[in-house]
Design a protein around this motif. Structure first.
Motif, PDB file in Angstrom:
ATOM      1  N   ASP A  87       0.827  -1.211   0.000  1.00  0.00           N
ATOM      2  CA  ASP A  87       0.000   0.000   0.000  1.00  0.00           C
ATOM      3  C   ASP A  87       0.861   1.260   0.000  1.00  0.00           C
ATOM      4  O   ASP A  87       0.536   2.241  -0.665  1.00  0.00           O
ATOM      5  CB  ASP A  87      -0.968   0.007   1.194  1.00  0.00           C
ATOM      6  CG  ASP A  87      -2.159  -0.923   0.991  1.00  0.00           C
ATOM      7  OD1 ASP A  87      -2.476  -1.253  -0.175  1.00  0.00           O
ATOM      8  OD2 ASP A  87      -2.785  -1.310   1.996  1.00  0.00           O
ATOM      9  N   ILE A  88       1.973   1.231   0.733  1.00  0.00           N
ATOM     10  CA  ILE A  88       2.888   2.377   0.742  1.00  0.00           C
ATOM     11  C   ILE A  88       3.450   2.585  -0.671  1.00  0.00           C
ATOM     12  O   ILE A  88       3.523   3.713  -1.156  1.00  0.00           O
ATOM     13  CB  ILE A  88       4.030   2.186   1.769  1.00  0.00           C
ATOM     14  CG1 ILE A  88       3.469   2.136   3.193  1.00  0.00           C
ATOM     15  CG2 ILE A  88       5.064   3.308   1.645  1.00  0.00           C
ATOM     16  CD1 ILE A  88       4.462   1.630   4.239  1.00  0.00           C
ATOM     17  N   GLU A  89       3.825   1.491  -1.324  1.00  0.00           N
ATOM     18  CA  GLU A  89       4.319   1.584  -2.710  1.00  0.00           C
ATOM     19  C   GLU A  89       3.253   2.170  -3.638  1.00  0.00           C
ATOM     20  O   GLU A  89       3.561   2.978  -4.515  1.00  0.00           O
ATOM     21  CB  GLU A  89       4.758   0.209  -3.211  1.00  0.00           C
ATOM     22  CG  GLU A  89       6.052  -0.268  -2.597  1.00  0.00           C
ATOM     23  CD  GLU A  89       6.412  -1.706  -2.975  1.00  0.00           C
ATOM     24  OE1 GLU A  89       5.676  -2.352  -3.755  1.00  0.00           O
ATOM     25  OE2 GLU A  89       7.440  -2.193  -2.484  1.00  0.00           O
ATOM     26  N   LYS A  90       2.007   1.771  -3.441  1.00  0.00           N
ATOM     27  CA  LYS A  90       0.905   2.293  -4.261  1.00  0.00           C
ATOM     28  C   LYS A  90       0.687   3.782  -3.993  1.00  0.00           C
ATOM     29  O   LYS A  90       0.408   4.541  -4.915  1.00  0.00           O
ATOM     30  CB  LYS A  90      -0.388   1.511  -3.992  1.00  0.00           C
ATOM     31  CG  LYS A  90      -0.355   0.098  -4.539  1.00  0.00           C
ATOM     32  CD  LYS A  90      -1.611  -0.660  -4.148  1.00  0.00           C
ATOM     33  CE  LYS A  90      -1.527  -2.118  -4.590  1.00  0.00           C
ATOM     34  NZ  LYS A  90      -2.657  -2.914  -4.058  1.00  0.00           N
ATOM     35  N   CYS A  95       1.345   9.341  -5.748  1.00  0.00           N
ATOM     36  CA  CYS A  95       1.930  10.679  -5.570  1.00  0.00           C
ATOM     37  C   CYS A  95       2.746  11.075  -6.801  1.00  0.00           C
ATOM     38  O   CYS A  95       2.640  12.210  -7.277  1.00  0.00           O
ATOM     39  CB  CYS A  95       2.787  10.729  -4.307  1.00  0.00           C
ATOM     40  SG  CYS A  95       1.829  10.710  -2.786  1.00  0.00           S
ATOM     41  N   LYS A  96       3.551  10.136  -7.322  1.00  0.00           N
ATOM     42  CA  LYS A  96       4.363  10.419  -8.513  1.00  0.00           C
ATOM     43  C   LYS A  96       3.478  10.759  -9.702  1.00  0.00           C
ATOM     44  O   LYS A  96       3.733  11.737 -10.406  1.00  0.00           O
ATOM     45  CB  LYS A  96       5.248   9.219  -8.849  1.00  0.00           C
ATOM     46  CG  LYS A  96       6.533   9.189  -8.065  1.00  0.00           C
ATOM     47  CD  LYS A  96       7.433   8.051  -8.493  1.00  0.00           C
ATOM     48  CE  LYS A  96       8.665   8.021  -7.603  1.00  0.00           C
ATOM     49  NZ  LYS A  96       9.226   6.686  -7.471  1.00  0.00           N
ATOM     50  N   GLU A  97       2.447   9.944  -9.926  1.00  0.00           N
ATOM     51  CA  GLU A  97       1.522  10.159 -11.056  1.00  0.00           C
ATOM     52  C   GLU A  97       0.857  11.525 -10.996  1.00  0.00           C
ATOM     53  O   GLU A  97       0.528  12.114 -12.022  1.00  0.00           O
ATOM     54  CB  GLU A  97       0.399   9.105 -11.044  1.00  0.00           C
ATOM     55  CG  GLU A  97       0.813   7.728 -11.469  1.00  0.00           C
ATOM     56  CD  GLU A  97      -0.260   6.680 -11.119  1.00  0.00           C
ATOM     57  OE1 GLU A  97      -1.446   7.062 -10.921  1.00  0.00           O
ATOM     58  OE2 GLU A  97       0.101   5.497 -11.029  1.00  0.00           O
ATOM     59  N   ASN A  98       0.624  12.008  -9.779  1.00  0.00           N
ATOM     60  CA  ASN A  98      -0.103  13.265  -9.594  1.00  0.00           C
ATOM     61  C   ASN A  98       0.806  14.429  -9.213  1.00  0.00           C
ATOM     62  O   ASN A  98       0.325  15.472  -8.769  1.00  0.00           O
ATOM     63  CB  ASN A  98      -1.194  13.072  -8.538  1.00  0.00           C
ATOM     64  CG  ASN A  98      -2.310  12.193  -9.038  1.00  0.00           C
ATOM     65  OD1 ASN A  98      -3.243  12.680  -9.669  1.00  0.00           O
ATOM     66  ND2 ASN A  98      -2.222  10.890  -8.799  1.00  0.00           N
TER      67      ASN A  98
END
Length: 151
Positions: A87-90, A95-98
């Motif tokens: 979940d942390i990875e997701k 965050c990166k995508e946005n």
């Protein structure tokens, strides 16, 4: 923007959910420490049960004599940690995508009785620039703080 916040909340809710499942929904509060710093992803979780703060592997220590025991086996604990880390990875990918900053540290508290959820985020480096601290050290520090201040 709304999609990002919704997905962020869903992932945090999943983290709470897996920790609740671990103790068969029998706790007063759930605490999750989530860390993402540099290339390190780590997590820990602990509980308030029967007015005692206990780490995940010690949950049976807080039970009354007549209470049904928890399956606090290492295998089961590692399964929870794997899901928390996924979940942390997701969250990191979200965050990166946005184009959002990823918190280096998330401290999540879920009050089971009231349904109240609080989250504290830190964006500063916590341990990668420290000679002594580790993610585990920081998580244990928070456990001690919660225990001492009865948060």
């Amino acid at each position: 923007m709304k999609e990002f916040e919704e997905r962020f909340r869903e992932l945090q809710a999943d983290m709470i959910s897996i920790c609740m499942e671990y103790i068969d929904d029998r706790a007063d509060k759930v605490y999750i420490y989530a860390s993402c710093e540099g290339n390190i992803i780590a997590s820990k979780f602990f509980y308030l049960i029967n007015n005692q703060y206990v780490k995940s592997h010690q949950v049976n220590d807080a039970l009354e004599d007549e209470d049904e025991r928890y399956d606090a086996s290492p295998k089961r604990g590692f399964m929870v940690l794997d899901i928390l880390n996924e979940d942390i990875e997701k969250i990191e990918a979200l965050c990166k995508e946005n184009n959002k900053d990823m918190p280096t540290e998330m401290k999540l508290i879920y009050d089971v009785k009231s349904g109240h959820f609080t989250a504290e985020y830190n964006y500063e480096l916590v341990y990668t620039n420290d000679d002594v601290k580790t993610a585990s050290y920081s998580a244990n520090e928070w456990f001690e703080e919660v225990q001492h201040n009865r948060l």
